[in-house]
Design a protein around this motif. Structure first.
Motif, short mmCIF file in Angstrom:
data_model
loop_
_atom_site.label_atom_id
_atom_site.label_comp_id
_atom_site.label_asym_id
_atom_site.label_seq_id
_atom_site.Cartn_x
_atom_site.Cartn_y
_atom_site.Cartn_z
N TRP A 148 -8.60 1.89 1.30
CA TRP A 148 -9.04 3.29 1.28
C TRP A 148 -7.93 4.13 0.70
O TRP A 148 -6.80 4.06 1.16
CB TRP A 148 -9.34 3.79 2.70
N GLU A 149 -8.22 4.92 -0.33
CA GLU A 149 -7.25 5.81 -0.95
C GLU A 149 -7.74 7.25 -0.80
O GLU A 149 -8.81 7.58 -1.31
CB GLU A 149 -7.09 5.45 -2.42
N GLU A 164 -2.57 4.99 2.34
CA GLU A 164 -3.69 4.08 2.14
C GLU A 164 -3.85 3.16 3.36
O GLU A 164 -2.91 2.89 4.07
CB GLU A 164 -3.47 3.20 0.90
N SER A 208 -12.15 9.77 1.03
CA SER A 208 -11.39 8.69 0.42
C SER A 208 -12.30 7.87 -0.48
O SER A 208 -13.52 7.94 -0.38
CB SER A 208 -10.82 7.76 1.50
N LEU A 231 0.83 -1.19 0.00
CA LEU A 231 0.00 0.00 0.00
C LEU A 231 0.87 1.24 0.00
O LEU A 231 1.98 1.23 0.54
CB LEU A 231 -0.88 0.04 1.26
N ARG A 232 0.35 2.33 -0.56
CA ARG A 232 1.00 3.62 -0.42
C ARG A 232 0.96 4.01 1.05
O ARG A 232 0.14 3.50 1.81
CB ARG A 232 0.27 4.69 -1.23
N LYS A 239 -7.13 -3.74 -4.90
CA LYS A 239 -5.70 -4.05 -4.83
C LYS A 239 -5.42 -5.51 -5.15
O LYS A 239 -4.32 -5.98 -4.97
CB LYS A 239 -5.16 -3.74 -3.43
#
Length: 151
Positions: free
Chosen positions: A88-89, A23, A76, A19-20, A81
């Motif tokens: 959640w982004e 996120e 968000s 994940l980023r 993924k």
């Protein structure tokens, strides 16, 4: 049974992707709601607020943009993924109207029947899985003046 348990198994099975930093994985509860977002879901919560005065869409949007900063899930969107893996982004520069979270309807005739029909139609539409998982509508030309806010 399978539809509920299989996603829960995948959440805990270690099937993950990187994940980023901003996120967050969807919780089991969020995954359940995402997969159960259907018109016949008896657990959806809606609110109808009758306002004595009309409130402009820009006023509502400005207020919600400031309010949503305190609640990350409200600014968000859910991104896929992997197989049944969602996160959640955060949406950069969140703007409720442009993001599709806030909209408006105008009744052709200011009657309770027209308002009821519009509310029934609107709340039975599933939310898109690629955007905000909430919606708010400003309804104008309502009986008695003012406006109605539908969540």
């Amino acid at each position: 049974f399978f539809r509920l348990c299989f996603p829960v198994f995948l959440v805990f099975s270690g099937m993950s992707k990187i994940l980023r930093h901003d996120e967050k994985w969807l919780s089991v509860h969020d995954m359940f709601w995402l997969l159960r977002n259907e018109p016949n879901n008896q657990m959806v919560i809606n609110f109808v607020f009758r306002m004595e005065r009309d409130i402009s869409l820009s006023t509502i949007s400005d207020y919600l943009a400031k309010w949503a900063v305190n609640f990350p899930r409200f600014h968000s969107r859910v991104v896929r993924k992997g197989f049944l893996r969602y996160a959640w982004e955060p949406v950069d520069d969140f703007e409720p109207v442009e993001s599709g979270c806030v909209g408006q309807h105008h009744l052709n005739e200011p009657s309770e029947q027209a308002l009821t029909m519009l509310v029934d139609k609107t709340v039975s539409e599933p939310l898109p899985k690629d955007g905000c998982l909430w919606r708010m509508y400003r309804i104008s030309n309502v009986p008695g003046g003012g406006c109605v806010l539908l969540w």
